[in-house]
Motif scaffolding. Structure first.
Motif, PDB file in Angstrom:
ATOM      1  N   ILE A   1     -23.814  33.333  22.857  1.00 18.12           N
ATOM      2  CA  ILE A   1     -23.789  32.555  22.405  1.00 18.12           C
ATOM      3  C   ILE A   1     -24.580  32.048  21.871  1.00 18.12           C
ATOM      4  O   ILE A   1     -24.783  31.840  19.811  1.00 18.12           O
ATOM      5  CB  ILE A   1     -23.441  30.934  23.257  1.00 18.12           C
ATOM      6  N   PHE A   2     -25.840  32.310  22.157  1.00 20.95           N
ATOM      7  CA  PHE A   2     -27.495  32.365  21.997  1.00 20.95           C
ATOM      8  C   PHE A   2     -28.278  33.989  22.031  1.00 20.95           C
ATOM      9  O   PHE A   2     -27.778  34.314  22.875  1.00 20.95           O
ATOM     10  CB  PHE A   2     -27.700  30.883  22.286  1.00 20.95           C
TER      11      PHE A   2
ATOM     12  N   ALA B   1     -17.606  23.584  29.063  1.00 17.62           N
ATOM     13  CA  ALA B   1     -17.705  23.513  27.470  1.00 17.62           C
ATOM     14  C   ALA B   1     -18.824  24.633  27.815  1.00 17.62           C
ATOM     15  O   ALA B   1     -20.133  24.456  28.404  1.00 17.62           O
ATOM     16  CB  ALA B   1     -17.886  22.005  26.902  1.00 17.62           C
ATOM     17  N   PRO B   2     -18.356  25.433  26.527  1.00 17.40           N
ATOM     18  CA  PRO B   2     -19.375  26.094  25.620  1.00 17.40           C
ATOM     19  C   PRO B   2     -21.025  25.311  25.812  1.00 17.40           C
ATOM     20  O   PRO B   2     -20.718  24.360  25.130  1.00 17.40           O
ATOM     21  CB  PRO B   2     -19.255  26.438  24.889  1.00 17.40           C
ATOM     22  N   PRO B   3     -22.207  24.914  26.211  1.00 16.37           N
ATOM     23  CA  PRO B   3     -23.184  24.250  25.809  1.00 16.37           C
ATOM     24  C   PRO B   3     -23.582  24.315  24.255  1.00 16.37           C
ATOM     25  O   PRO B   3     -23.521  25.089  23.403  1.00 16.37           O
ATOM     26  CB  PRO B   3     -24.192  24.422  26.011  1.00 16.37           C
ATOM     27  N   ASP B   4     -24.662  23.152  23.750  1.00 11.55           N
ATOM     28  CA  ASP B   4     -25.064  22.270  22.245  1.00 11.55           C
ATOM     29  C   ASP B   4     -26.032  23.290  22.325  1.00 11.55           C
ATOM     30  O   ASP B   4     -26.626  24.048  21.477  1.00 11.55           O
ATOM     31  CB  ASP B   4     -24.685  20.957  21.959  1.00 11.55           C
ATOM     32  N   GLU B   5     -26.368  23.269  23.398  1.00 11.34           N
ATOM     33  CA  GLU B   5     -28.094  23.764  23.005  1.00 11.34           C
ATOM     34  C   GLU B   5     -28.104  25.372  24.405  1.00 11.34           C
ATOM     35  O   GLU B   5     -27.230  24.631  25.382  1.00 11.34           O
ATOM     36  CB  GLU B   5     -28.820  23.244  23.142  1.00 11.34           C
ATOM     37  N   PRO B   6     -29.228  25.933  24.430  1.00 10.57           N
ATOM     38  CA  PRO B   6     -29.486  26.548  25.907  1.00 10.57           C
ATOM     39  C   PRO B   6     -29.681  25.908  26.724  1.00 10.57           C
ATOM     40  O   PRO B   6     -30.579  25.159  26.733  1.00 10.57           O
ATOM     41  CB  PRO B   6     -30.488  27.058  25.711  1.00 10.57           C
ATOM     42  N   ILE B   7     -29.016  26.538  27.905  1.00  5.89           N
ATOM     43  CA  ILE B   7     -28.926  25.539  29.626  1.00  5.89           C
ATOM     44  C   ILE B   7     -30.606  26.289  29.746  1.00  5.89           C
ATOM     45  O   ILE B   7     -30.570  27.792  30.059  1.00  5.89           O
ATOM     46  CB  ILE B   7     -28.132  25.635  30.337  1.00  5.89           C
TER      47      ILE B   7
END
Length: 282
Positions: A216-217, A89-95
């Motif tokens: 995403i970010f 799943a796309p992350p909610d915060e940067p990995i």
């Protein structure tokens, strides 16, 4: 400006491209493309030079475009379609994860396939080079701390990364797994880091096509975000993630690198790289 480093490994000279694409020697003026040279003031001094008065360097090996890199920070799963192809799943915060600085390589140097490697893979990425110390900075100020941008191939060994326990670093840090360059393109020449096309071919077959506008970010958010966890210093590099088309995501069967293959990749305005895969040395 397009800044680069030319010469044998460990003995590169700092250089700047003139309007004709000739590399001009900066070694009489600066020690390396590192530290204060990457600051706004350092860049202003380079921009004021009469490049015609500087010696032309021979057409020699191009080294990594930044010297004395302190941190090589990477962002995982930063394109939603890449996350999807990996089954995540796309992350909610940067990995975030780190790549060893000993992995840093010239843009056209050979890439080693590690001993016991089963799943060596490719990843074209936009690299962000820090030019000014950044700690707890706001997103609105983040790009002021960026010296410029470069092309990165975040080479990965997926079995080391995901099947050997622990974090991703061991799959990302083999020697030669971090080609950067050919150029550090200063931020004044990149109108919008969120609108750059990326591509990568393996043996002439297009594997990755993308654009940084699908991150995403974005770059400013990432620089600000990372500065909340660690101080960013001049010369630190942030690899911002890869678009879809990596080997592990190919259907119906993944495709991985083997010895004797040629990887070519590029980003709009930031140049291109060409690497041949070889067996790992001692």
């Amino acid at each position: 400006m397009k800044l680069l480093r030319i010469g044998p490994k460990g003995h590169e000279k700092p250089a700047i491209l003139d309007a004709q694409g000739v590399a001009r020697d900066l070694s009489g003026l600066v020690d390396d493309l590192a530290g204060d040279v990457l600051s706004d003031e350092g860049q202003r001094k380079l921009a004021a030079l009469d490049l015609s008065t500087l010696p032309a360097l021979p057409d020699d090996r191009i080294g990594p475009c930044v010297g004395h890199v302190g941190k090589f920070i990477c962002v995982g799963l930063n394109y939603a379609d890449h996350a999807k192809e990996t089954g995540k799943a796309p992350p909610d915060e940067p990995i975030l994860f780190m790549k060893a600085t000993t992995a840093i390589n010239g843009p056209n140097d050979d890439i080693e396939i590690p001993r016991t490697s089963q799943k060596a893979d490719w990843e074209v990425e936009l690299g962000v080079v820090i030019g000014k110390r950044a700690k707890y900075i706001a997103e609105a100020e983040a790009l002021d701390h960026v010296a410029g941008y470069c092309l990165v191939n975040d080479v990965s060994e997926r079995s080391f990364q995901s099947e050997r326990g622990g974090q991703w670093t061991k799959g990302k840090s083999h020697d030669t797994f971090g080609p950067i360059g050919p150029w550090l393109v200063t931020r004044d020449e990149v109108a919008d880091p969120q609108n750059l096309g990326l591509w990568l071919d393996v043996d002439g077959v297009r594997r990755q096509t993308g654009n940084t506008n699908t991150m995403i970010f974005g770059v400013a958010f990432l620089v600000s975000y990372i500065s909340q966890f660690m101080t960013l210093e001049p010369g630190d590099i942030i690899a911002t993630g890869t678009p879809p088309g990596v080997g592990m995501g190919i259907k119906p069967e993944p495709v991985f690198l083997r010895e004797g293959q040629v990887i070519t990749l590029g980003i709009d305005g930031l140049g291109s790289q060409r690497q041949t895969t070889i067996a790992a040395g001692a």
